[in-house]
Design an enzyme around this catalytic site. Structure first.
Site, PDB file in Angstrom:
ATOM      1  CB  SER A  86      -0.926   0.010   1.215  1.00 49.27           C
ATOM      2  OG  SER A  86      -0.168  -0.111   2.391  1.00 49.27           O
ATOM      3  CB  THR A 188      -1.827   5.652   4.090  1.00 55.85           C
ATOM      4  OG1 THR A 188      -2.586   5.549   2.907  1.00 55.85           O
ATOM      5  CG2 THR A 188      -1.106   6.972   4.122  1.00 55.85           C
ATOM      6  CB  THR A 206      -0.851   6.222   0.318  1.00 56.08           C
ATOM      7  OG1 THR A 206      -1.674   5.057   0.270  1.00 56.08           O
ATOM      8  CG2 THR A 206      -1.482   7.286  -0.561  1.00 56.08           C
ATOM      9  NE  ARG A 216      -8.939   7.472  -4.354  1.00 57.77           N
ATOM     10  CZ  ARG A 216      -8.290   7.250  -3.217  1.00 57.77           C
ATOM     11  NH1 ARG A 216      -6.987   7.060  -3.200  1.00 57.77           N
ATOM     12  NH2 ARG A 216      -8.943   7.226  -2.078  1.00 57.77           N
ATOM     13  CB  VAL A 217      -5.336  12.464  -6.160  1.00 57.34           C
ATOM     14  CG1 VAL A 217      -4.544  12.985  -4.972  1.00 57.34           C
ATOM     15  CG2 VAL A 217      -4.428  12.395  -7.391  1.00 57.34           C
ATOM     16  N   GLY A 218      -6.155  10.529  -3.529  1.00 58.15           N
ATOM     17  CA  GLY A 218      -6.855  10.472  -2.246  1.00 58.15           C
ATOM     18  C   GLY A 218      -6.483  11.619  -1.332  1.00 58.15           C
ATOM     19  CG  ASP A 219      -6.687  10.726   2.814  1.00 51.42           C
ATOM     20  OD1 ASP A 219      -6.514   9.776   2.011  1.00 51.42           O
ATOM     21  OD2 ASP A 219      -6.462  10.623   4.032  1.00 51.42           O
ATOM     22  CB  THR A 239      -4.292   5.509   7.441  1.00 52.08           C
ATOM     23  OG1 THR A 239      -4.349   4.368   6.583  1.00 52.08           O
ATOM     24  CG2 THR A 239      -4.614   5.068   8.855  1.00 52.08           C
ATOM     25  N   GLY A 240      -6.958   5.363   5.694  1.00 51.64           N
ATOM     26  CA  GLY A 240      -8.302   4.825   5.475  1.00 51.64           C
ATOM     27  C   GLY A 240      -8.852   5.337   4.154  1.00 51.64           C
ATOM     28  N   GLY A 242      -9.778   7.593   1.676  1.00 52.84           N
ATOM     29  CA  GLY A 242      -9.460   9.016   1.515  1.00 52.84           C
ATOM     30  C   GLY A 242     -10.664   9.888   1.247  1.00 52.84           C
TER      31      GLY A 242
HETATM   32  C1  SD4 Z   1      -6.191   6.908   0.140  1.00 54.49           C
HETATM   33  N1  SD4 Z   1      -5.998   7.285   2.490  1.00 54.49           N
HETATM   34  O1  SD4 Z   1      -5.599   6.989  -0.919  1.00 54.49           O
HETATM   35  C2  SD4 Z   1      -5.398   6.604   1.384  1.00 54.49           C
HETATM   36  C3  SD4 Z   1      -5.289   5.139   1.527  1.00 54.49           C
HETATM   37  C4  SD4 Z   1      -5.221   4.639   2.903  1.00 54.49           C
HETATM   38  O2  SD4 Z   1      -5.620   2.955   4.399  1.00 54.49           O
HETATM   39  O3  SD4 Z   1      -4.883   5.274   3.830  1.00 54.49           O
HETATM   40  N2  SD4 Z   1      -5.598   3.440   3.146  1.00 54.49           N
HETATM   41  O4  SD4 Z   1      -7.414   7.002   0.244  1.00 54.49           O
END
Ligand code: SD4
Length: 344
Positions: A86, A188, A206, A216-219, A239-240, A242
Site C-alpha cells: 500500500s 498508508t 501511499t 484518482r488522488v486520495g487524501d 489513513t483509510g 481518503g
Molecule cells: C487513500 N488514504 O488513498 C489513502 C489510503 C489509505 O488505508 O490510507 N488506506 O485514500
C-alpha cells in the site's frame, strides 16, 4: 488505551541494551505514559509497519538532529518495503495496472509544505514532495509534471509494479471483485514527529486505494486532509478511505480540536464523530483513522469500527499500540445528525 501484542517490541539496537528486566520496565513505563511521551523526540505513525519506520526516524534523528530528515527517513523505509502493498514500490496499482503514488511532507516552522499526487515510476514520492517544498515556489505537483520534476532532480525512473502485484492485478481484472477495505489492500503511512526543541513535522505516503480509477488522488497528499502540522499546536495524520477524509479536511480538524484543548486521542475521536454526523452513514462504514501528537508530546489515535494499530517511539521505547475505536454502538446514534452531546 490497550496495548497490542508485544511481538518485536524492541528494535535490534534497543534489544542489545535491554535485558528481560529492562524490557519489562519499558513496557510498564509505556503503559503508565500511554498518552504522553516522557522524553523527546517522539514519532507516531499509522499501522504496525509504522514501528520500523519510527525506529528509522529515531536513528536518523540521532545522526543529525534534523526532524525533517527523520520523518523522511522513516517514510522512505516503508516506501522501500516491497512486501508492503500500500506504499511505494510494491504497492497495488490503479485499475490500469500503473502504480500511482501520493505523498506530502510538512515542516512546522513557517508551515512549509510539499506534495505530489499520482506520480508514476518514482520509488520515493516523499522525497519528491520534499524537493517540491524546498526547490520550487509551489506546494503540489501532479502526474506527468511531478514525474518530470523528479527526473530533473535526479530521481531514477523504475517500474514499481512487482511480479506478485501484476499477477494479483490480472486476477482482479478477470474477477472485478470488490476489495475489502483493510490493512492488506488499503493503507498508508502517516508519520508525525516532535523534536527535542518542540519543532513539529510530518509526512504521508501511499499507493492509495487498490485498483483505484487511474488519476484518482486520495487524501494523503492533500494538506489538511491526510496530514497537517501546526507548529504552535500539534500534528495529525490520516489513513483509510481518503474520500471520507478529504471532504472534511480531517487532519486539519484534528489539529483544530487540539487547539480547543482536547487531548490528541479525543481530538481524533471528535473528528470521527463529526465526520460521521455530517456524512450520515453509520460510522463503521467510513473506514477512517487518525493519529495525533501535540506540542506537549502527548499522542493518541482513533479509528472507526474496531480502531487500528498505530506505532509510537520515543527514547528507549518503541511499540505498536491499539487506537481508541468508534463504532455505531459507542457513538450511540443511528445514522448521523444528532448533536454532539447526545453522541457521547
Ligand atoms: C487513500 N488514504 O488513498 C489513502 C489510503 C489509505 O488505508 O490510507 N488506506 O485514500
Amino acid at each position: 488505551m490497550k496495548h497490542c501484542s508485544r511481538r518485536g517490541f524492541l528494535s535490534k539496537g534497543m534489544m542489545a541494551v535491554a535485558g528481560g528486566a529492562a524490557s519489562h520496565t519499558m513496557k510498564t513505563q509505556a503503559q503508565s505514559h500511554a498518552h504522553v511521551a516522557p522524553a523527546r523526540p517522539v514519532f507516531v505513525s499509522t499501522w504496525g509497519f509504522g514501528k520500523p519506520a519510527n525506529e528509522a526516524s529515531m536513528r536518523q534523528y540521532k545522526k543529525n538532529g534534523s526532524l525533517l530528515d527523520a520523518v523522511e527517513a522513516g517514510i522512505r523505509l516503508t516506501e522501500a518495503d516491497k512486501s508492503n502493498a500500500s506504499v511505494g514500490a510494491g504497492g497495488k496499482p490503479a485499475a490500469n495496472g500503473k502504480v500511482q503514488l501520493d505523498a506530502c511532507i510538512m515542516f512546522g516552522p513557517g508551515s512549509k509544505a510539499g506534495s505530489v499526487g499520482g506520480i508514476e515510476d518514482i520509488a520515493h514520492p516523499i522525497s519528491v514532495a520534499r524537493a517540491v517544498m524546498e526547490k520550487t515556489p509551489h506546494v503540489m505537483l501532479v502526474g506527468k509534471g511531478a514525474k518530470a520534476f523528479a527526473l530533473d532532480q535526479g530521481f531514477a525512473s523504475e517500474n514499481l509494479l512487482t511480479a506478485q502485484q501484476r499477477q494479483e492485478w490480472r486476477a482482479w481484472k478477470r474477477s472485478r471483485k470488490k476489495l475489502e477495505v483493510g490493512e492488506k489492500n488499503h493503507d498508508t503511512i502517516a508519520l508525525i514527529g516532535i523534536a527535542e526543541d518542540g519543532t513539529l513535522a510530518g509526512g504521508c505516503s501511499t499507493s492509495g486505494l487498490a485498483y483505484k480509477m487511474a488519476g484518482r488522488v486520495g487524501d494523503s497528499p492533500i494538506l489538511g486532509s491526510g496530514l497537517y502540522v501546526d507548529n504552535e499546536i500539534g500534528a495529525a495524520g490520516a489513513t483509510g478511505v481518503g474520500e471520507n477524509v478529504m471532504r472534511f479536511c480531517g487532519s486539519f480538524m484534528v489539529v483544530e480540536y487540539m487547539r480547543q484543548g482536547l487531548s490528541p486521542e479525543e481530538a481524533c475521536a471528535e473528528t470521527l464523530r463529526r465526520i460521521a454526523r455530517l456524512d450520515g452513514r453509520p460510522v463503521d462504514e467510513l473506514h477512517i483513522n487518525f493519529i495525533a501528537l501535540n506540542k506537549k508530546g502527548q499522542f493518541g489515535a482513533a479509528g472507526t469500527g474496531k480502531g487500528f494499530p498505530y506505532a509510537v517511539a520515543y527514547p528507549e521505547f518503541s511499540d505498536v499500540l491499539q487506537s481508541k475505536s468508534l463504532s455505531q454502538k459507542s457513538i450511540g446514534i443511528e445514522g448521523g445528525n444528532a448533536p454532539i452531546e447526545e453522541q457521547q
